[in-house]
Design an enzyme around this catalytic site. Structure first.
Site, short mmCIF file in Angstrom:
data_model
loop_
_atom_site.label_atom_id
_atom_site.label_comp_id
_atom_site.label_asym_id
_atom_site.label_seq_id
_atom_site.Cartn_x
_atom_site.Cartn_y
_atom_site.Cartn_z
CE LYS A 1 -1.46 -4.48 3.61
NZ LYS A 1 -1.70 -5.73 2.90
CB SER B 1 -0.85 -0.01 1.27
OG SER B 1 -1.44 1.25 1.48
CE1 TYR C 1 -3.66 -2.05 5.12
CE2 TYR C 1 -3.34 0.20 4.32
CZ TYR C 1 -3.54 -1.15 4.07
OH TYR C 1 -3.60 -1.59 2.78
#
Ligand code: UDP
Length: 334
Positions: free
Chosen positions: A147, A119, A143
């Site tokens: 990643k 991402s 988040y």
């Protein structure tokens, strides 16, 4: 040549479109998904489906061996920035710890290629726009940290063990195909929330932040059609890697759209008024994220074909109108 592919998270929004494209190209497709956020009806019937989590080592090992899998597209992860801020542990457990079990099993099974769903959240608040893949990685939410951490683990550990690694850093996935669309509960993403207002399911869409240092004060994102994202994964299975080195590639259009611009185009396309309410910034949201796209062209021979905001919104609008209850109203089952 890849013939037998495991798609983890293949029942999700992007994974389900990848599965369709792999099947169209004649590959054998296996889906591993625990259905924590995915939908069984989003998985093409021609794919083999196994319900389970990537952190279940025994299950993964049996699947890779028995089905003679030669490549993995790893999509199974939690992917909501606001939820990751509220529950960071949940994100580490699934996106890093469970994913590591899959990685170790992949190495033992001598899988040749591992394509990872990463991402643009790995970049945090970028100093320079558009963002190249070599920009500093300083995620601003849990988040993005998960990643970044799994990408690193993959790049460090995979190639040393003969695994070809491609990490694809998506910018904002959006749009739909006739059969597959975005159906999250709760829905936090901008475009489905705008269309829910257009459909009369919600009274107004929130605009989170009107004081960003952008042209109209709202946050800027690089929206990319899910069909273009899926195409990049199919290509990533076959690209040759320079001396086996891992590679990370942005998937974006190179152009940014503000929240207000997206609302305006949606009003025009749907012919509906779409009321908005201005609210405070959402925690963890950077002001602007726009991809530099050169590496995707060089490494994957890829460029976007369906990612105009008009085509994205039109396809999503068609899908939401046909499936006002999402997959709960009965998927296509094709
Ligand atoms: N956003 C918004 N209203 C919404 C949902 C999102 O204003 O109902 C904003 C959000 O703050 C961000 C942009 O739209 O600046 C894209 O958010 P989304 O959740 O779609 O994707 P993200 O960039 O977080 O992955």
């Amino acid at each position: 040549m890849t013939r037998r592919v495991l798609v983890t998270g293949g029942a999700g929004y992007i994974g389900s479109v990848i599965v369709d494209q792999l099947l169209e190209r004649g590959l054998s497709v296996f889906v591993l998904d625990d259905l924590s956020t995915g939908h069984r009806d989003a998985v093409a019937r021609r794919a083999s489906f196994v319900q389970g989590n990537v952190g279940n080592g025994e299950l993964v090992e049996a699947l890779l061996g028995q089905e003679r899998i030669d490549a993995i597209i790893h999509m199974a992860a939690f992917a909501l920035v606001p939820e990751s801020v509220a529950q960071p542990g949940k994100y580490v457990t699934n996106n890093v710890t469970a994913a590591r079990v899959l990685l170790e099993a992949a190495v033992r099974a001598k899988i040749r290629r591992f394509v990872f769903s990463s991402s643009c959240a790995v970049y945090g608040h970028p100093a320079v726009i558009p963002i190249t893949e070599d920009s500093p990685q300083a995620p601003v939410n849990p988040y993005g940290e998960t990643k970044r951490d799994f990408e690193k683990l993959l790049a460090d550990y995979g190639p040393r063990n003969g695994l070809g690694v491609v990490s694809l850093r998506y910018f904002n996935a959006a749009g739909a195909t006739e059969q597959r669309g975005e159906d999250h509960d709760p829905e936090t993403h901008l475009i489905p929330n705008i269309l829910a207002v257009a459909l009369g399911k919600q009274p107004a869409v929130s605009i989170f932040g009107t004081d960003y240092p952008t042209a109209d004060g709202t946050a800027v994102r690089d929206y990319i059609h899910v069909v273009d994202i899926a195409d990049a994964h199919v290509r990533a299975l076959e690209v040759s890697l320079d001396s086996g080195a891992p590679v990370a590639v942005n998937l974006g259009t190179g152009a940014g759209q503000s929240v207000r611009q997206v609302v305006e185009v949606a009003r025009r396309l749907t012919g509906r008024p779409i009321a908005t309410v201005e609210r405070a910034r959402r925690p963890g949201d950077p002001p602007a994220l726009v991809a530099a796209v050169q590496r995707a062209a060089t490494v994957l021979g890829w460029r976007t074909k369906h990612s105009s905001l008009e085509e994205i919104l039109e396809s999503a609008w068609q899908w939401h109108r046909a499936h006002p209850q999402g997959y709960r109203g009965g998927g296509e089952g094709t």
